[in-house]
Design a protein around this motif. Structure first.
Motif, PDB file in Angstrom:
ATOM      1  N   GLU A  87       0.816  -1.214   0.000  1.00 15.30           N
ATOM      2  CA  GLU A  87       0.000   0.000   0.000  1.00 15.30           C
ATOM      3  C   GLU A  87       0.852   1.267   0.000  1.00 15.30           C
ATOM      4  N   ARG A  88       1.914   1.245   0.769  1.00 20.72           N
ATOM      5  CA  ARG A  88       2.783   2.426   0.801  1.00 20.72           C
ATOM      6  C   ARG A  88       4.118   2.076   1.449  1.00 20.72           C
ATOM      7  N   ILE A  89       5.112   2.877   1.113  1.00 22.38           N
ATOM      8  CA  ILE A  89       6.437   2.787   1.720  1.00 22.38           C
ATOM      9  C   ILE A  89       6.814   4.191   2.170  1.00 22.38           C
ATOM     10  N   GLU A  90       7.126   4.326   3.466  1.00 25.59           N
ATOM     11  CA  GLU A  90       7.435   5.632   4.021  1.00 25.59           C
ATOM     12  C   GLU A  90       8.793   5.617   4.708  1.00 25.59           C
ATOM     13  N   ILE A  91       9.538   6.680   4.524  1.00 25.93           N
ATOM     14  CA  ILE A  91      10.822   6.838   5.205  1.00 25.93           C
ATOM     15  C   ILE A  91      10.691   7.940   6.243  1.00 25.93           C
ATOM     16  N   ASP A  92      11.076   7.613   7.469  1.00 27.15           N
ATOM     17  CA  ASP A  92      11.133   8.588   8.565  1.00 27.15           C
ATOM     18  C   ASP A  92      12.596   8.987   8.725  1.00 27.15           C
ATOM     19  N   ASP A  93      12.866  10.290   8.675  1.00 31.39           N
ATOM     20  CA  ASP A  93      14.266  10.736   8.729  1.00 31.39           C
ATOM     21  C   ASP A  93      14.857  10.716  10.133  1.00 31.39           C
ATOM     22  N   GLY A  94      14.063  10.275  11.129  1.00 30.00           N
ATOM     23  CA  GLY A  94      14.541  10.228  12.504  1.00 30.00           C
ATOM     24  C   GLY A  94      14.203  11.475  13.291  1.00 30.00           C
ATOM     25  N   ASN A  95      13.693  12.486  12.594  1.00 30.62           N
ATOM     26  CA  ASN A  95      13.299  13.734  13.251  1.00 30.62           C
ATOM     27  C   ASN A  95      11.802  13.994  13.101  1.00 30.62           C
ATOM     28  N   GLY A  96      11.068  12.949  12.717  1.00 29.47           N
ATOM     29  CA  GLY A  96       9.617  13.079  12.617  1.00 29.47           C
ATOM     30  C   GLY A  96       9.097  13.455  11.250  1.00 29.47           C
ATOM     31  N   THR A  97       9.980  13.616  10.271  1.00 26.39           N
ATOM     32  CA  THR A  97       9.539  13.953   8.914  1.00 26.39           C
ATOM     33  C   THR A  97       9.374  12.678   8.102  1.00 26.39           C
ATOM     34  N   LEU A  98       8.153  12.459   7.588  1.00 23.56           N
ATOM     35  CA  LEU A  98       7.859  11.272   6.793  1.00 23.56           C
ATOM     36  C   LEU A  98       7.843  11.621   5.320  1.00 23.56           C
ATOM     37  N   THR A  99       8.447  10.751   4.521  1.00 21.53           N
ATOM     38  CA  THR A  99       8.444  10.913   3.073  1.00 21.53           C
ATOM     39  C   THR A  99       7.938   9.621   2.455  1.00 21.53           C
ATOM     40  N   GLN A 100       6.854   9.716   1.705  1.00 20.25           N
ATOM     41  CA  GLN A 100       6.327   8.525   1.052  1.00 20.25           C
ATOM     42  C   GLN A 100       7.011   8.333  -0.293  1.00 20.25           C
ATOM     43  N   LEU A 101       7.520   7.111  -0.495  1.00 21.88           N
ATOM     44  CA  LEU A 101       8.181   6.836  -1.770  1.00 21.88           C
ATOM     45  C   LEU A 101       7.143   6.760  -2.880  1.00 21.88           C
ATOM     46  N   PRO A 102       7.363   7.428  -3.987  1.00 28.21           N
ATOM     47  CA  PRO A 102       6.399   7.381  -5.099  1.00 28.21           C
ATOM     48  C   PRO A 102       6.305   5.963  -5.664  1.00 28.21           C
ATOM     49  N   PRO A 103       5.109   5.498  -5.971  1.00 22.06           N
ATOM     50  CA  PRO A 103       4.936   4.126  -6.481  1.00 22.06           C
ATOM     51  C   PRO A 103       5.740   3.831  -7.737  1.00 22.06           C
ATOM     52  N   GLU A 104       6.035   4.869  -8.529  1.00 19.27           N
ATOM     53  CA  GLU A 104       6.805   4.615  -9.741  1.00 19.27           C
ATOM     54  C   GLU A 104       8.276   4.342  -9.451  1.00 19.27           C
ATOM     55  N   GLY A 105       8.709   4.479  -8.201  1.00 23.20           N
ATOM     56  CA  GLY A 105      10.101   4.247  -7.860  1.00 23.20           C
ATOM     57  C   GLY A 105      10.396   2.819  -7.411  1.00 23.20           C
ATOM     58  N   TRP A 106       9.364   1.996  -7.311  1.00 23.06           N
ATOM     59  CA  TRP A 106       9.557   0.620  -6.876  1.00 23.06           C
ATOM     60  C   TRP A 106       8.446  -0.257  -7.444  1.00 23.06           C
ATOM     61  N   ARG A 107       8.669  -1.576  -7.363  1.00 26.97           N
ATOM     62  CA  ARG A 107       7.633  -2.515  -7.793  1.00 26.97           C
ATOM     63  C   ARG A 107       7.685  -3.759  -6.932  1.00 26.97           C
ATOM     64  N   LEU A 108       6.529  -4.399  -6.755  1.00 25.95           N
ATOM     65  CA  LEU A 108       6.426  -5.629  -5.973  1.00 25.95           C
ATOM     66  C   LEU A 108       6.520  -6.825  -6.905  1.00 25.95           C
ATOM     67  N   VAL A 109       7.380  -7.770  -6.538  1.00 27.05           N
ATOM     68  CA  VAL A 109       7.431  -9.070  -7.209  1.00 27.05           C
ATOM     69  C   VAL A 109       6.753 -10.066  -6.263  1.00 27.05           C
ATOM     70  N   PRO A 110       5.497 -10.452  -6.545  1.00 26.07           N
ATOM     71  CA  PRO A 110       4.703 -11.238  -5.597  1.00 26.07           C
ATOM     72  C   PRO A 110       5.007 -12.733  -5.632  1.00 26.07           C
ATOM     73  N   ASP A 111       6.228 -13.093  -5.295  1.00 27.50           N
ATOM     74  CA  ASP A 111       6.648 -14.494  -5.285  1.00 27.50           C
ATOM     75  C   ASP A 111       5.923 -15.262  -4.182  1.00 27.50           C
ATOM     76  N   GLY A 112       5.601 -16.538  -4.438  1.00 29.78           N
ATOM     77  CA  GLY A 112       4.872 -17.335  -3.459  1.00 29.78           C
ATOM     78  C   GLY A 112       5.671 -17.675  -2.224  1.00 29.78           C
ATOM     79  N   GLN A 113       6.994 -17.631  -2.310  1.00 24.63           N
ATOM     80  CA  GLN A 113       7.835 -17.937  -1.166  1.00 24.63           C
ATOM     81  C   GLN A 113       8.517 -16.695  -0.599  1.00 24.63           C
ATOM     82  N   ARG A 114       9.031 -15.847  -1.455  1.00 23.27           N
ATOM     83  CA  ARG A 114       9.815 -14.705  -1.001  1.00 23.27           C
ATOM     84  C   ARG A 114       9.440 -13.456  -1.805  1.00 23.27           C
TER      85      ARG A 114
END
Length: 204
Positions: A89-116
């Motif tokens: 649904e989403r991937i978010e990076i917290d910089d450790g100081n409370g600032t959240l950055t959501q990674l844009p969906p076009e920057g990653w993709r899911l490979v839905p392997d049955g095991q891994r």
């Protein structure tokens, strides 16, 4: 790594009727079909599901999870600890100081392997995580919303294990060992899993 189950299996999806039928056929079970009995059987089923999922890394009924890491295991691709994964649904990076950055969906993709299942970057590598930061991945995993979508051998293993929990309900210490029949049913689903990240900071 921290893995949090955000939603629980829906009560109506639990195979209470199947467990009740198994107990009556196998053990002459004659409990009343009332709310108290239904709640008790549902509890044994939830315990059995949790055990089977813990032993196999497979999520039986679909629900939402949140995984938090202090670094990627590998910036070339981050594996997920559970399968099957329907969506991230989403991937978010917290910089450790409370600032959240959501990674844009076009920057990653899911490979839905049955095991891994794995999250791969669409470019070269996944973005770096600040030294004191974290990355949180929210995803949906599970074979389906209905019990009929659970593979037959895993479904039968849950029924057998829940029936054992019913038999041993006054002897909690016996829950640590799986019956042989249950172990045989889940054997093909078991996988050696590498869960959390192993970035440089994790080993310090």
């Amino acid at each position: 790594m921290m893995l949090i189950e955000e939603t629980a299996p829906a009560a109506e999806a639990l195979p209470v009727a199947a467990l009740r039928a198994h107990l009556r056929l196998a053990q002459g079970f004659e409990g009343p079909d009332d709310a108290a009995e239904t709640a008790a059987l549902a509890g044994f089923l939830r315990a059995a599901i949790a055990t089977i999922e813990g032993r196999t890394g497979k999520v039986l009924l679909k629900r939402r999870f949140r995984m938090q890491l202090d670094d990627w295991r590998d910036r070339l691709g981050q594996s997920l600890p559970l399968a099957p994964v329907h969506s991230v649904e989403r991937i978010e990076i917290d910089d450790g100081n409370g600032t959240l950055t959501q990674l844009p969906p076009e920057g990653w993709r899911l490979v839905p392997d049955g095991q891994r299942p794995v999250i791969l970057p669409t470019r070269v590598v996944l973005p770096s995580i600040p030294r004191r930061g974290t990355v949180t991945i929210t995803f949906l995993a599970g074979f389906g919303d209905a019990w009929s979508q659970v593979p037959a051998d895993l479904a039968q293993a849950v029924i057998l294990l829940a029936a054992r929990y019913y038999d041993d309900r006054s002897q909690d210490g016996l829950r640590h060992a799986l019956p042989f029949g249950v172990s045989a049913l889940i054997e093909r689903w078991r996988a050696v899993r590498t869960l959390a990240g192993r970035g440089s900071r994790e080993w310090r």
